[in-house]
Design a protein around this motif. Structure first.
Motif, PDB file in Angstrom:
ATOM      1  N   ASN A   1       0.802  -1.219   0.000  1.00 32.74           N
ATOM      2  CA  ASN A   1       0.000   0.000   0.000  1.00 32.74           C
ATOM      3  C   ASN A   1       0.842   1.281   0.000  1.00 32.74           C
ATOM      4  N   PRO A   2       1.761   1.428  -0.974  1.00 29.66           N
ATOM      5  CA  PRO A   2       2.597   2.636  -0.983  1.00 29.66           C
ATOM      6  C   PRO A   2       1.811   3.882  -1.385  1.00 29.66           C
ATOM      7  N   LYS A   3       2.031   4.944  -0.656  1.00 28.08           N
ATOM      8  CA  LYS A   3       1.473   6.266  -0.968  1.00 28.08           C
ATOM      9  C   LYS A   3       2.659   7.200  -1.165  1.00 28.08           C
ATOM     10  N   ILE A   4       2.673   7.903  -2.289  1.00 32.62           N
ATOM     11  CA  ILE A   4       3.839   8.704  -2.651  1.00 32.62           C
ATOM     12  C   ILE A   4       3.457  10.169  -2.775  1.00 32.62           C
ATOM     13  N   ARG A   5       4.340  11.012  -2.246  1.00 37.82           N
ATOM     14  CA  ARG A   5       4.180  12.464  -2.364  1.00 37.82           C
ATOM     15  C   ARG A   5       5.455  13.011  -2.991  1.00 37.82           C
ATOM     16  N   VAL A   6       5.284  13.892  -3.980  1.00 37.57           N
ATOM     17  CA  VAL A   6       6.421  14.501  -4.675  1.00 37.57           C
ATOM     18  C   VAL A   6       6.350  16.005  -4.458  1.00 37.57           C
ATOM     19  N   GLU A   7       7.472  16.593  -4.057  1.00 37.24           N
ATOM     20  CA  GLU A   7       7.551  18.050  -3.921  1.00 37.24           C
ATOM     21  C   GLU A   7       8.713  18.554  -4.767  1.00 37.24           C
ATOM     22  N   VAL A   8       8.568  19.763  -5.268  1.00 36.28           N
ATOM     23  CA  VAL A   8       9.596  20.352  -6.129  1.00 36.28           C
ATOM     24  C   VAL A   8       9.917  21.745  -5.611  1.00 36.28           C
ATOM     25  N   GLU A   9      11.212  22.023  -5.502  1.00 36.03           N
ATOM     26  CA  GLU A   9      11.676  23.350  -5.099  1.00 36.03           C
ATOM     27  C   GLU A   9      12.699  23.816  -6.124  1.00 36.03           C
ATOM     28  N   GLU A  10      12.730  25.110  -6.382  1.00 35.96           N
ATOM     29  CA  GLU A  10      13.739  25.669  -7.272  1.00 35.96           C
ATOM     30  C   GLU A  10      14.586  26.662  -6.497  1.00 35.96           C
ATOM     31  N   PHE A  11      15.898  26.572  -6.709  1.00 31.85           N
ATOM     32  CA  PHE A  11      16.852  27.448  -6.042  1.00 31.85           C
ATOM     33  C   PHE A  11      17.650  28.193  -7.093  1.00 31.85           C
ATOM     34  N   GLU A  12      17.832  29.476  -6.894  1.00 21.24           N
ATOM     35  CA  GLU A  12      18.702  30.239  -7.782  1.00 21.24           C
ATOM     36  C   GLU A  12      20.062  30.348  -7.100  1.00 21.24           C
ATOM     37  N   VAL A  13      21.085  29.879  -7.798  1.00 22.14           N
ATOM     38  CA  VAL A  13      22.448  29.898  -7.275  1.00 22.14           C
ATOM     39  C   VAL A  13      23.212  30.973  -8.038  1.00 22.14           C
ATOM     40  N   LEU A  14      23.720  31.952  -7.321  1.00 18.69           N
ATOM     41  CA  LEU A  14      24.434  33.060  -7.939  1.00 18.69           C
ATOM     42  C   LEU A  14      25.936  32.882  -7.739  1.00 18.69           C
ATOM     43  N   THR A  15      26.681  32.976  -8.836  1.00 19.05           N
ATOM     44  CA  THR A  15      28.141  32.954  -8.760  1.00 19.05           C
ATOM     45  C   THR A  15      28.661  34.204  -9.445  1.00 19.05           C
ATOM     46  N   LYS A  16      29.966  34.401  -9.433  1.00 21.39           N
ATOM     47  CA  LYS A  16      30.546  35.586 -10.075  1.00 21.39           C
ATOM     48  C   LYS A  16      30.362  35.559 -11.588  1.00 21.39           C
ATOM     49  N   THR A  17      30.346  34.362 -12.173  1.00 23.23           N
ATOM     50  CA  THR A  17      30.276  34.267 -13.635  1.00 23.23           C
ATOM     51  C   THR A  17      28.910  33.850 -14.165  1.00 23.23           C
ATOM     52  N   ASN A  18      28.155  33.059 -13.425  1.00 20.32           N
ATOM     53  CA  ASN A  18      26.861  32.551 -13.906  1.00 20.32           C
ATOM     54  C   ASN A  18      25.827  32.536 -12.792  1.00 20.32           C
ATOM     55  N   ASN A  19      24.593  32.474 -13.219  1.00 16.57           N
ATOM     56  CA  ASN A  19      23.488  32.211 -12.308  1.00 16.57           C
ATOM     57  C   ASN A  19      22.869  30.885 -12.722  1.00 16.57           C
ATOM     58  N   TYR A  20      22.556  30.048 -11.752  1.00 13.46           N
ATOM     59  CA  TYR A  20      21.975  28.747 -12.032  1.00 13.46           C
ATOM     60  C   TYR A  20      20.653  28.604 -11.303  1.00 13.46           C
TER      61      TYR A  20
END
Length: 142
Positions: free
Chosen positions: A89-108
């Motif tokens: 009887n598996p019950k599954i929950r999925v969550e999604v988060e987005e993070f902005e990572v700032l560096t000197k040369t790029n943003n991710y």
């Protein structure tokens, strides 16, 4: 039957040498197996191309977040029913988060997925809870 499962990572050199390999309890073995199912993409296992989940098939998909989460949840549920017979009887929950990572040369923008599985261990009828988070889809923003 506790501690009858090989612990991960496997030390094949110990097994081949005839030495004992570390063991783990059923609960830990199930946790390790669910994690392996979660991080394995289809066709990665050469003996069973259906082993794994759709997480890696759709990590860059342009689906709505609700559809994407439903797709991943359904895929994991099918994988658990098929490949983890110790759970019921598996019950599954999925969550999604987005993070902005700032560096000197790029943003991710990094996407982090959290997977929660609530089920019952069939042999003991005990509740089982699994929760892991992994990062996927590193996108670069110039």
């Amino acid at each position: 039957m506790e501690d009858q499962n090989y612990a991960l990572p496997l030390s094949l050199d110990r097994i081949v040498a005839g030495l004992s390999h570390p063991k783990c309890a059923d609960r830990e073995a199930i946790h390790q197996h669910l994690y392996l199912l979660m991080v394995t993409h289809f066709d990665e296992n050469r003996f069973d191309s259906g082993y794994g989940c759709a997480l890696w098939e759709h990590d860059f998909s342009v689906l709505s977040q609700i559809k994407w989460k439903d797709l991943i949840r359904e895929s994991l549920e099918e994988a658990i029913v098929r490949y983890e017979p110790r759970l019921g009887n598996p019950k599954i929950r999925v969550e999604v988060e987005e993070f902005e990572v700032l560096t000197k040369t790029n943003n991710y923008v990094r996407k982090r997925v959290g997977i929660e599985v609530k089920a019952t261990i069939r042999r003991t009828n005990e509740p089982f809870v699994f929760f892991e988070r992994i990062f996927i889809s590193p996108l670069s923003i110039e």
